[in-house]
Write a protein that holds these residues in place. Structure first.
Motif, mmCIF file in Angstrom:
data_model
loop_
_atom_site.group_PDB
_atom_site.id
_atom_site.type_symbol
_atom_site.label_atom_id
_atom_site.label_comp_id
_atom_site.label_asym_id
_atom_site.label_seq_id
_atom_site.Cartn_x
_atom_site.Cartn_y
_atom_site.Cartn_z
ATOM 1 N N LEU A 16 0.834 -1.198 0.000
ATOM 2 C CA LEU A 16 0.000 0.000 0.000
ATOM 3 C C LEU A 16 0.872 1.253 0.000
ATOM 4 C CD1 LEU A 16 -2.965 -0.725 2.455
ATOM 5 C CD2 LEU A 16 -3.150 -0.006 0.072
ATOM 6 N N GLY A 17 1.878 1.244 0.884
ATOM 7 C CA GLY A 17 2.775 2.393 0.967
ATOM 8 C C GLY A 17 3.556 2.596 -0.315
ATOM 9 N N ALA A 18 4.065 1.495 -0.893
ATOM 10 C CA ALA A 18 4.837 1.594 -2.134
ATOM 11 C C ALA A 18 3.980 2.152 -3.265
ATOM 12 C CB ALA A 18 5.389 0.226 -2.507
ATOM 13 N N THR A 19 2.728 1.716 -3.338
ATOM 14 C CA THR A 19 1.827 2.190 -4.395
ATOM 15 C C THR A 19 1.531 3.676 -4.236
ATOM 16 O OG1 THR A 19 0.792 -0.010 -4.504
ATOM 17 C CG2 THR A 19 -0.413 1.824 -5.501
ATOM 18 N N LEU A 20 1.244 4.101 -3.012
ATOM 19 C CA LEU A 20 0.918 5.510 -2.772
ATOM 20 C C LEU A 20 2.131 6.410 -3.004
ATOM 21 C CD1 LEU A 20 -1.314 5.158 0.426
ATOM 22 C CD2 LEU A 20 -2.052 5.598 -1.922
ATOM 23 N N THR A 22 4.665 5.758 -4.967
ATOM 24 C CA THR A 22 4.915 5.760 -6.413
ATOM 25 C C THR A 22 3.970 6.719 -7.129
ATOM 26 O OG1 THR A 22 5.662 3.462 -6.326
ATOM 27 C CG2 THR A 22 5.018 4.325 -8.482
ATOM 28 N N TYR A 23 2.702 6.698 -6.736
ATOM 29 C CA TYR A 23 1.723 7.585 -7.371
ATOM 30 C C TYR A 23 2.031 9.052 -7.068
ATOM 31 C CZ TYR A 23 -2.711 9.611 -8.816
ATOM 32 O OH TYR A 23 -3.671 10.378 -9.431
ATOM 33 N N THR A 24 2.442 9.339 -5.837
ATOM 34 C CA THR A 24 2.798 10.708 -5.467
ATOM 35 C C THR A 24 3.985 11.202 -6.294
ATOM 36 O OG1 THR A 24 2.015 10.340 -3.205
ATOM 37 C CG2 THR A 24 3.471 12.217 -3.569
ATOM 38 N N ALA A 25 4.983 10.334 -6.445
ATOM 39 C CA ALA A 25 6.147 10.696 -7.260
ATOM 40 C C ALA A 25 5.753 10.889 -8.723
ATOM 41 C CB ALA A 25 7.215 9.608 -7.138
ATOM 42 N N ALA A 26 4.821 10.060 -9.206
ATOM 43 C CA ALA A 26 4.365 10.179 -10.594
ATOM 44 C C ALA A 26 3.614 11.494 -10.806
ATOM 45 C CB ALA A 26 3.475 8.989 -10.950
ATOM 46 N N LEU A 27 2.829 11.905 -9.822
ATOM 47 C CA LEU A 27 2.139 13.195 -9.904
ATOM 48 C C LEU A 27 3.134 14.335 -10.007
ATOM 49 C CD1 LEU A 27 -0.775 12.926 -7.298
ATOM 50 C CD2 LEU A 27 -1.007 13.233 -9.763
ATOM 51 N N TRP A 28 4.168 14.288 -9.182
ATOM 52 C CA TRP A 28 5.191 15.342 -9.186
ATOM 53 C C TRP A 28 5.897 15.406 -10.533
ATOM 54 C CZ3 TRP A 28 10.518 14.900 -9.813
ATOM 55 C CH2 TRP A 28 11.257 16.076 -9.555
ATOM 56 N N LEU A 29 6.258 14.237 -11.059
ATOM 57 C CA LEU A 29 6.963 14.186 -12.340
ATOM 58 C C LEU A 29 6.077 14.701 -13.469
ATOM 59 C CD1 LEU A 29 9.489 13.369 -13.888
ATOM 60 C CD2 LEU A 29 8.557 11.056 -14.091
ATOM 61 N N ASN A 30 4.795 14.339 -13.430
ATOM 62 C CA ASN A 30 3.871 14.785 -14.464
ATOM 63 C C ASN A 30 3.720 16.306 -14.447
ATOM 64 O OD1 ASN A 30 0.631 15.348 -15.074
ATOM 65 N ND2 ASN A 30 1.595 13.911 -16.491
ATOM 66 N N PRO A 37 0.688 14.026 -21.526
ATOM 67 C CA PRO A 37 -0.133 12.813 -21.385
ATOM 68 C C PRO A 37 0.669 11.517 -21.393
ATOM 69 C CG PRO A 37 -0.450 13.855 -23.536
ATOM 70 C CD PRO A 37 0.301 14.830 -22.678
ATOM 71 N N LEU A 38 1.822 11.490 -22.060
ATOM 72 C CA LEU A 38 2.638 10.279 -22.062
ATOM 73 C C LEU A 38 3.228 9.984 -20.687
ATOM 74 C CD1 LEU A 38 4.559 10.513 -25.461
ATOM 75 C CD2 LEU A 38 2.670 8.978 -24.865
ATOM 76 N N LEU A 39 3.310 11.022 -19.856
ATOM 77 C CA LEU A 39 3.814 10.854 -18.490
ATOM 78 C C LEU A 39 2.664 10.953 -17.491
ATOM 79 C CD1 LEU A 39 7.095 12.983 -18.666
ATOM 80 C CD2 LEU A 39 6.869 10.488 -18.749
ATOM 81 N N HIS A 40 1.526 10.412 -17.872
ATOM 82 C CA HIS A 40 0.368 10.448 -16.979
ATOM 83 C C HIS A 40 0.673 9.630 -15.718
ATOM 84 C CE1 HIS A 40 -3.716 9.892 -15.448
ATOM 85 N NE2 HIS A 40 -4.036 10.932 -16.192
ATOM 86 N N PRO A 41 0.248 10.113 -14.546
ATOM 87 C CA PRO A 41 0.547 9.400 -13.294
ATOM 88 C C PRO A 41 0.098 7.949 -13.288
ATOM 89 C CG PRO A 41 -0.282 11.592 -12.821
ATOM 90 C CD PRO A 41 -0.399 11.412 -14.296
ATOM 91 N N LEU A 42 -1.034 7.659 -13.936
ATOM 92 C CA LEU A 42 -1.505 6.276 -13.963
ATOM 93 C C LEU A 42 -0.551 5.374 -14.743
ATOM 94 C CD1 LEU A 42 -5.360 6.687 -14.518
ATOM 95 C CD2 LEU A 42 -4.158 6.062 -12.418
ATOM 96 N N VAL A 43 -0.025 5.901 -15.830
ATOM 97 C CA VAL A 43 0.911 5.115 -16.636
ATOM 98 C C VAL A 43 2.205 4.874 -15.870
ATOM 99 C CG1 VAL A 43 2.243 5.057 -18.778
ATOM 100 C CG2 VAL A 43 -0.058 6.022 -18.777
ATOM 101 N N THR A 48 5.742 1.267 -12.881
ATOM 102 C CA THR A 48 6.663 1.121 -11.752
ATOM 103 C C THR A 48 6.252 -0.013 -10.824
ATOM 104 O OG1 THR A 48 7.111 3.511 -11.823
ATOM 105 C CG2 THR A 48 7.754 2.325 -9.825
ATOM 106 N N VAL A 49 4.959 -0.094 -10.520
ATOM 107 C CA VAL A 49 4.473 -1.144 -9.633
ATOM 108 C C VAL A 49 4.665 -2.522 -10.264
ATOM 109 C CG1 VAL A 49 2.400 -2.131 -8.574
ATOM 110 C CG2 VAL A 49 2.847 0.320 -8.385
ATOM 111 N N LEU A 50 4.422 -2.622 -11.562
ATOM 112 C CA LEU A 50 4.632 -3.907 -12.243
ATOM 113 C C LEU A 50 6.100 -4.331 -12.187
ATOM 114 C CD1 LEU A 50 2.341 -3.609 -15.391
ATOM 115 C CD2 LEU A 50 2.035 -5.128 -13.430
ATOM 116 N N MET A 51 7.002 -3.368 -12.326
ATOM 117 C CA MET A 51 8.426 -3.685 -12.221
ATOM 118 C C MET A 51 8.776 -4.140 -10.807
ATOM 119 S SD MET A 51 10.514 -0.981 -14.622
ATOM 120 C CE MET A 51 9.801 0.499 -13.898
#
Length: 234
Positions: A16-20, A22-30, A37-43, A48-51
């Motif tokens: 749960l912590g790793a997912t949250l 990761t999503y926070t970092a993805a938001l910042w990067l986006n 759109p290619l750097l959408h947080p969901l993508v 990252t989670v799959l890796m």
């Protein structure tokens, strides 16, 4: 018994912590990338989670069990769709039947064309049914897909893919067709590419964002109500 429960709780909290995080970092990067759109947080989060899952060698079914809380939150997220709908209710009343017709056409044409491609290639029926829910937001798409005999998990993949493609191609299509009316742009993005398209509409302007929110909500509600009835009737 207590030790077993604690042992089971630790990986759940970790994932749960790793997912949250990761999503926070993805938001910042986006945001740093200007909302590309290619750097959408969901993508970014999904990749990252799959890796992480592959590296740690955790089964996907286990990950789903550990992060069941996130899946549960899709329910409240669905209910929260009423908020933007209520905020734009006056605009809905002003546009009346014109809004309903525009959303109905967009919400019907896009999934039917995608379904037709699968039908012509003799894809499995469950896959075809899942594709019909591709243009509404993830919580509604997963539940609607389940009700009509589709695959809920795959519906989420179709929804995200549709949103990303629409967010990228939408502005280009507007320029190609010389479509400059902000309300039409917003309705198109919200009705066909749901939440991701709505996020893209925000960058185009306030009018586009407002109409995209309307398109997102109206199409989601209409599809969730009508599609199961149509499928059962057939």
């Amino acid at each position: 018994m207590q030790m077993t429960e604690n042992t089971a709780t630790l990986p759940a909290l970790g994932w749960l912590g790793a997912t949250l995080v990761t999503y926070t970092a993805a938001l910042w990067l986006n945001r740093r990338a200007g909302g590309h759109p290619l750097l959408h947080p969901l993508v970014l989060t999904t990749a990252t989670v799959l890796m992480l899952i592959a590296v740690v060698q955790t089964e996907l079914k286990q990950y789903q069990q550990y992060t069941a809380l996130i899946h549960w939150l899709l329910g409240p997220a669905t209910v929260a769709l009423a908020l933007p709908m209520y905020a734009q209710w006056q605009k809905v009343r002003e546009l009346g039947w014109r809004l309903v017709v525009a959303v109905a056409v967009a919400g019907t044409l896009a999934p039917v064309l995608a379904w037709g491609c699968l039908y012509l290639t003799n894809a499995p029926l469950a896959l075809q049914l899942t594709m019909l829910a591709k243009s509404i937001t993830t919580p509604l798409a997963m539940e609607t897909s389940r009700m009509i005999g589709g695959i809920p998990a795959l519906a989420a993949v179709f929804v995200i893919t549709t949103g990303i493609v629409g967010a990228i191609a939408g502005p280009f299509t507007f320029r190609l067709l010389h479509l400059t009316h902000p309300q039409a742009q917003g309705i198109a993005l919200g009705s066909v590419t749901h939440a991701i398209g709505t996020a893209r509409a925000i960058s185009l302007g306030e009018a586009q964002a407002a109409m995209a929110s309307l398109g997102l909500c109206v199409n989601g509600i209409m599809t969730a109500l009508v599609l199961p009835v149509v499928i059962r009737a057939l």
